[in-house]
Write a protein that holds these residues in place. Structure first.
Motif, mmCIF file in Angstrom:
data_model
loop_
_atom_site.group_PDB
_atom_site.id
_atom_site.type_symbol
_atom_site.label_atom_id
_atom_site.label_comp_id
_atom_site.label_asym_id
_atom_site.label_seq_id
_atom_site.Cartn_x
_atom_site.Cartn_y
_atom_site.Cartn_z
ATOM 1 N N SER A 65 -3.678 -7.245 -0.216
ATOM 2 C CA SER A 65 -4.855 -6.941 0.779
ATOM 3 C C SER A 65 -4.436 -7.669 2.065
ATOM 4 O O SER A 65 -5.156 -7.022 3.145
ATOM 5 C CB SER A 65 -6.123 -7.248 0.030
ATOM 6 N N HIS A 66 -3.901 -8.600 2.088
ATOM 7 C CA HIS A 66 -3.439 -9.460 3.178
ATOM 8 C C HIS A 66 -2.310 -9.144 3.913
ATOM 9 O O HIS A 66 -1.634 -10.019 4.637
ATOM 10 C CB HIS A 66 -3.907 -10.991 3.002
ATOM 11 N N ASN A 67 -1.683 -8.069 3.214
ATOM 12 C CA ASN A 67 -0.089 -7.856 3.576
ATOM 13 C C ASN A 67 0.814 -8.933 3.558
ATOM 14 O O ASN A 67 1.765 -9.011 4.230
ATOM 15 C CB ASN A 67 -0.305 -7.395 5.159
ATOM 16 N N THR A 68 0.503 -9.653 2.638
ATOM 17 C CA THR A 68 1.579 -10.356 1.981
ATOM 18 C C THR A 68 2.283 -9.819 0.648
ATOM 19 O O THR A 68 1.449 -9.557 -0.075
ATOM 20 C CB THR A 68 1.088 -12.007 1.711
ATOM 21 N N ILE A 69 3.571 -10.007 0.716
ATOM 22 C CA ILE A 69 4.362 -9.327 -0.274
ATOM 23 C C ILE A 69 4.509 -10.321 -1.311
ATOM 24 O O ILE A 69 5.122 -11.475 -1.161
ATOM 25 C CB ILE A 69 5.811 -8.821 -0.143
ATOM 26 N N PRO A 70 4.050 -10.248 -2.780
ATOM 27 C CA PRO A 70 4.236 -11.040 -3.836
ATOM 28 C C PRO A 70 5.552 -10.691 -4.344
ATOM 29 O O PRO A 70 6.166 -9.806 -4.739
ATOM 30 C CB PRO A 70 3.099 -11.012 -4.660
#
Length: 385
Positions: free
Chosen positions: A113-118
């Motif tokens: 949702s925060h455009n951070t790829i896990p």
């Protein structure tokens, strides 16, 4: 949201010697005493020490699969360009396996949702169910690709969770899975009924031999994915011995890295999970090095993304192929001027539904100009309905 409450911090003594200039360890901000700023990061790495899906009597923290991988990854030289990566530590397992799924869901949901790829380092392969659940909030269909030597969809009620999580995904309500691509299976490890189910659902499946014959043909499959999961058992034992049961056949380490490079390049892909690594079976940490290199290629691919999503721009050349038959009478292809990748527009059978533009290969285009309808077009239209 304070994600640090979900994670165990890292022991700095283990990683302090890996901060040499120009290595990834010097650039990755990690959770030691204070949680790193994941909101401004491009990629967030974390481990999940959960193996109850593989052995029901196992402890939730029986091993630490991410530890050896981190040590190898941090020692690799950083590639060109920027590097905004954080290491969140190790996810605290839930009281039950289902609780771990839900924790994983929440973490994946917040990060994407925060455009951070896990990037998830597991843990048994059933954890991909939690990874998939992290997309439920999007309220749109998603595309998933799994790389595995088998297809984890057995109906055997006595099977461990890591042998049936795909069935769990298919049965989940609400159903938001549009497509499933399976790469690297070995026919003698898959029940015929499972393959029949994949065919009935119009999903793509590629045997390991097909990958050997042309790994480049897997690029459009990976390019379609929103999430990718990788079972280490898909890699042959001599390149990655850290799993059981041992398998002398499978992908090479180089092919695994190639697939991760494709995943990193994919503008749509928002999470990567690598599962089934057991460090107790990896005496010389060869598997840890293989996984670390796979992650390195994913990171490099990510920082080479082209943002090729606007097919109306001058960035693309459109090719219209006419057919003599009534359906289809015409097929539109798009080719990127910068990356030279191809896409295919698929018209729905119903006027109430919109067309979809899906990744394809140059071979699909050549097939179309010869008057043959590419199988990728047929499968996509069948899923659209």
């Amino acid at each position: 949201m304070n994600l640090s409450i979900f994670f165990e911090p890292l022991n700095e003594d283990v990683y302090s010697t890996l901060n040499k200039p120009r290595t990834l360890g010097a650039y990755i901000s990690r959770f030691v005493s204070k949680s790193p700023d994941w909101r401004s990061a491009d990629i967030a790495i974390f481990g999940v020490s959960e193996s109850r899906g593989r052995k029901e009597d196992a402890s939730a923290t029986a091993n630490m699969p991410a530890r050896a991988v981190r040590q190898r990854l941090y020692s690799l030289n950083k590639g060109a360009g920027r590097c905004r990566i954080v290491d969140l530590g190790n996810l605290r397992p839930g009281i039950t396996l289902e609780d771990t799924y839900l924790r994983l869901k929440e973490i994946v949901e917040v990060l994407i949702s925060h455009n951070t790829i896990p990037i998830i380092i597991g843990g048994s392969h059933d954890l991909e169910y939690g990874q998939y659940l992290g997309y439920e909030h999007l309220e749109r269909v998603v595309n998933m690709v799994t790389v595995d030597s088998s297809v984890d969809m057995t109906e055997d009620v006595s099977a461990t969770p890591n042998k049936k999580q795909l069935r769990q995904i298919l049965m989940h309500e609400p159903n938001y899975l549009f497509s499933l691509g399976q790469i690297g299976h070995q026919s003698y490890l898959v029940e015929p009924e499972v393959m029949a189910t994949l065919e009935k659902l119009h999903f793509e499946a590629y045997r390991v031999g097909e990958v050997h014959s042309g790994v480049k043909e897997m690029e459009p499959v990976v390019r379609l994915a929103d999430l990718l999961t990788f079972d280490i058992s898909a890699i042959r034992h001599q390149d990655a011995p850290g799993y059981e049961p041992a398998n002398p056949f499978g992908l090479t380490g180089e092919e695994a890295c190639q697939l991760c490079w494709y995943a990193g390049l994919n503008d749509n892909l928002t999470s990567l999970g690598i599962y089934e690594y057991d460090p107790e079976l990896d005496d010389r940490e060869l598997t840890a090095m293989t996984i670390a290199t796979m992650i390195w290629y994913f990171i490099e691919g990510y920082y080479h993304r082209k943002n090729e999503l606007d097919f109306t721009s001058k960035q693309f050349t459109r090719y219209a192929v006419a057919f003599n038959s009534d359906q289809p009478d015409r097929m539109n292809f798009y080719k990127s001027r910068s990356s030279e990748k191809w896409w295919l527009e698929v018209e729905p059978l119903s006027s109430e539904k919109s067309s979809r533009i899906v990744p394809c290969s140059y071979e699909d285009y050549l097939q179309a100009i010869e008057g043959e309808v590419p199988n990728r077009w047929v499968l996509t239209q069948a899923r659209i309905g």
